[in-house]
Design a protein around this motif. Structure first.
Motif, PDB file in Angstrom:
ATOM      1  N   ALA A 129       0.873  -1.168   0.000  1.00  0.00           N
ATOM      2  CA  ALA A 129       0.000   0.000   0.000  1.00  0.00           C
ATOM      3  C   ALA A 129       0.908   1.215   0.000  1.00  0.00           C
ATOM      4  CB  ALA A 129      -0.903   0.001   1.223  1.00  0.00           C
ATOM      5  N   PHE A 130       0.454   2.275  -0.605  1.00  0.00           N
ATOM      6  CA  PHE A 130       1.251   3.497  -0.649  1.00  0.00           C
ATOM      7  C   PHE A 130       0.460   4.630  -0.023  1.00  0.00           C
ATOM      8  CE2 PHE A 130       2.329   7.572  -2.541  1.00  0.00           C
ATOM      9  CZ  PHE A 130       3.666   7.641  -2.203  1.00  0.00           C
ATOM     10  N   ARG A 131       1.152   5.444   0.750  1.00  0.00           N
ATOM     11  CA  ARG A 131       0.577   6.661   1.306  1.00  0.00           C
ATOM     12  C   ARG A 131       1.587   7.776   1.153  1.00  0.00           C
ATOM     13  NH1 ARG A 131      -2.935   3.655   0.877  1.00  0.00           N
ATOM     14  NH2 ARG A 131      -4.593   3.134   2.320  1.00  0.00           N
ATOM     15  N   GLY A 132       1.097   8.933   0.723  1.00  0.00           N
ATOM     16  CA  GLY A 132       1.969  10.095   0.597  1.00  0.00           C
ATOM     17  C   GLY A 132       1.818  10.768  -0.746  1.00  0.00           C
ATOM     18  N   ASN A 133       2.882  11.370  -1.207  1.00  0.00           N
ATOM     19  CA  ASN A 133       2.909  12.159  -2.434  1.00  0.00           C
ATOM     20  C   ASN A 133       2.675  11.277  -3.659  1.00  0.00           C
ATOM     21  OD1 ASN A 133       4.273  13.382  -4.823  1.00  0.00           O
ATOM     22  ND2 ASN A 133       4.570  15.071  -3.393  1.00  0.00           N
ATOM     23  N   VAL A 134       1.578  11.516  -4.388  1.00  0.00           N
ATOM     24  CA  VAL A 134       1.206  10.661  -5.518  1.00  0.00           C
ATOM     25  C   VAL A 134       2.211  10.734  -6.667  1.00  0.00           C
ATOM     26  CG1 VAL A 134      -1.251  10.653  -4.992  1.00  0.00           C
ATOM     27  CG2 VAL A 134      -0.327  12.415  -6.487  1.00  0.00           C
ATOM     28  N   HIS A 135       2.921  11.831  -6.783  1.00  0.00           N
ATOM     29  CA  HIS A 135       3.913  11.936  -7.857  1.00  0.00           C
ATOM     30  C   HIS A 135       5.061  10.947  -7.650  1.00  0.00           C
ATOM     31  CE1 HIS A 135       1.782  15.292  -9.491  1.00  0.00           C
ATOM     32  NE2 HIS A 135       1.840  15.919  -8.333  1.00  0.00           N
ATOM     33  N   PHE A 136       5.356  10.648  -6.399  1.00  0.00           N
ATOM     34  CA  PHE A 136       6.420   9.690  -6.115  1.00  0.00           C
ATOM     35  C   PHE A 136       6.030   8.288  -6.564  1.00  0.00           C
ATOM     36  CE2 PHE A 136       8.414   6.542  -3.352  1.00  0.00           C
ATOM     37  CZ  PHE A 136       9.743   6.808  -3.610  1.00  0.00           C
ATOM     38  N   ILE A 137       4.855   7.824  -6.200  1.00  0.00           N
ATOM     39  CA  ILE A 137       4.449   6.462  -6.552  1.00  0.00           C
ATOM     40  C   ILE A 137       4.313   6.311  -8.070  1.00  0.00           C
ATOM     41  CG2 ILE A 137       1.947   6.746  -6.307  1.00  0.00           C
ATOM     42  CD1 ILE A 137       4.048   3.671  -5.277  1.00  0.00           C
ATOM     43  N   GLU A 138       3.930   7.361  -8.742  1.00  0.00           N
ATOM     44  CA  GLU A 138       3.856   7.303 -10.205  1.00  0.00           C
ATOM     45  C   GLU A 138       5.220   6.979 -10.805  1.00  0.00           C
ATOM     46  OE1 GLU A 138       2.273  11.131 -11.185  1.00  0.00           O
ATOM     47  OE2 GLU A 138       0.214  10.536 -10.717  1.00  0.00           O
ATOM     48  N   GLN A 139       6.276   7.401 -10.138  1.00  0.00           N
ATOM     49  CA  GLN A 139       7.631   7.177 -10.639  1.00  0.00           C
ATOM     50  C   GLN A 139       8.139   5.757 -10.400  1.00  0.00           C
ATOM     51  OE1 GLN A 139       9.322   9.565 -12.413  1.00  0.00           O
ATOM     52  NE2 GLN A 139       7.365  10.633 -12.261  1.00  0.00           N
ATOM     53  N   ILE A 140       7.634   5.091  -9.348  1.00  0.00           N
ATOM     54  CA  ILE A 140       8.182   3.775  -9.006  1.00  0.00           C
ATOM     55  C   ILE A 140       7.205   2.609  -9.182  1.00  0.00           C
ATOM     56  CG2 ILE A 140       9.807   4.821  -7.381  1.00  0.00           C
ATOM     57  CD1 ILE A 140       8.032   3.604  -5.130  1.00  0.00           C
TER      58      ILE A 140
END
Length: 76
Positions: A5-16
């Protein structure tokens, strides 16, 4: 297959996200159901609120969940 699960800045998860998928990870929407929780916050306040705030991650994650924080900040 491992779930995260991911929480935080959506631009970061888009990158990884693509790399995580290639590595065999599946994204899970609920923190309680994920084997890993990945976080990324841009400020110390956001990070502390995410983990320790009302209904924070530490209250919601089940025992044994692995936490991977990629934030460029350190909580107090």
């Amino acid at each position: 297959m491992s779930t995260y699960a991911f929480r935080g800045n959506v631009h970061f998860i888009e990158q990884i996200q693509e790399r995580l998928t290639q590595a065999g990870f599946t994204r899970e929407g609920e923190v309680e159901a994920a084997g890993f929780v990945i976080t990324y916050c841009t400020t110390m306040t956001q990070l502390e609120d995410l983990y320790f705030g009302e209904d924070g991650l530490l209250q919601r994650m089940v025992e044994g969940t692995q936490v991977i924080d990629m934030s460029p900040v350190t909580p107090n």
